[in-house]
Design a protein around this motif. Structure first.
Motif, PDB file in Angstrom:
ATOM      1  N   MET A   1       0.806  -1.259  -0.026  1.00 29.44           N
ATOM      2  CA  MET A   1       0.103  -0.115  -0.051  1.00 29.44           C
ATOM      3  C   MET A   1       0.803   1.287  -0.074  1.00 29.44           C
ATOM      4  O   MET A   1       1.683   1.338   0.950  1.00 29.44           O
ATOM      5  N   LYS A   5      -2.337   6.241  -0.297  1.00 32.02           N
ATOM      6  CA  LYS A   5      -3.728   5.490   0.101  1.00 32.02           C
ATOM      7  C   LYS A   5      -3.567   5.540   1.684  1.00 32.02           C
ATOM      8  O   LYS A   5      -4.733   5.515   2.083  1.00 32.02           O
ATOM      9  N   ILE A   6      -2.699   5.341   2.318  1.00 25.38           N
ATOM     10  CA  ILE A   6      -2.449   5.281   3.779  1.00 25.38           C
ATOM     11  C   ILE A   6      -3.036   6.629   4.424  1.00 25.38           C
ATOM     12  O   ILE A   6      -3.916   6.859   5.166  1.00 25.38           O
ATOM     13  N   GLU A   8      -4.906   9.058   2.660  1.00 27.51           N
ATOM     14  CA  GLU A   8      -6.527   9.048   2.437  1.00 27.51           C
ATOM     15  C   GLU A   8      -7.360   8.313   3.582  1.00 27.51           C
ATOM     16  O   GLU A   8      -8.117   8.707   4.080  1.00 27.51           O
ATOM     17  N   MET A   9      -6.741   6.992   3.749  1.00 25.33           N
ATOM     18  CA  MET A   9      -7.693   6.199   4.927  1.00 25.33           C
ATOM     19  C   MET A   9      -7.413   6.953   6.350  1.00 25.33           C
ATOM     20  O   MET A   9      -8.627   6.633   6.839  1.00 25.33           O
ATOM     21  N   THR A  10      -6.537   7.611   6.612  1.00 22.56           N
ATOM     22  CA  THR A  10      -6.034   8.083   7.737  1.00 22.56           C
ATOM     23  C   THR A  10      -6.937   9.263   7.647  1.00 22.56           C
ATOM     24  O   THR A  10      -7.815   9.569   9.038  1.00 22.56           O
ATOM     25  N   GLU A  11      -7.333  10.222   6.946  1.00 27.01           N
ATOM     26  CA  GLU A  11      -7.979  11.249   6.795  1.00 27.01           C
ATOM     27  C   GLU A  11      -9.607  10.689   6.863  1.00 27.01           C
ATOM     28  O   GLU A  11     -10.566  11.250   7.685  1.00 27.01           O
ATOM     29  N   LEU A  12      -9.937   9.938   6.272  1.00 29.10           N
ATOM     30  CA  LEU A  12     -11.329   9.081   6.259  1.00 29.10           C
ATOM     31  C   LEU A  12     -11.606   8.592   7.602  1.00 29.10           C
ATOM     32  O   LEU A  12     -12.646   8.924   8.207  1.00 29.10           O
ATOM     33  N   LEU A  13     -10.507   8.018   8.467  1.00 29.72           N
ATOM     34  CA  LEU A  13     -10.990   7.469   9.721  1.00 29.72           C
ATOM     35  C   LEU A  13     -11.023   8.706  10.649  1.00 29.72           C
ATOM     36  O   LEU A  13     -11.973   8.686  11.578  1.00 29.72           O
TER      37      LEU A  13
END
Length: 46
Positions: A1, A5-6, A8-13
Motif C-alpha cells: 500500500m 492511500k494510507i 487517504e485512509m487516515t483522513e477518512l478515519l
C-alpha cells in the motif's frame, strides 16, 4: 500500500471519528430533552 492511500485512509478515519463524536453528542442532547419532557409529563399526570 502506498503512502498516499494510507494518508487517504487516515483522513477518512479521522472524519468518521469526528462524525461519531458529533452523533454521540446529539444523542445525549436528545436524551436530555426526552428526560425533561418525561419529568414534565409525570408532574402533569400526578
Amino acid at each position: 500500500m502506498d503512502q498516499q492511500k494510507i494518508d487517504e485512509m487516515t483522513e477518512l478515519l479521522i472524519k468518521i471519528e469526528q462524525d461519531i463524536k458529533e452523533t454521540k453528542e446529539s444523542l445525549r442532547c436528545i436524551n436530555r430533552s426526552i428526560d425533561k419532557y418525561d419529568k414534565y409529563a409525570i408532574l402533569n399526570v400526578s
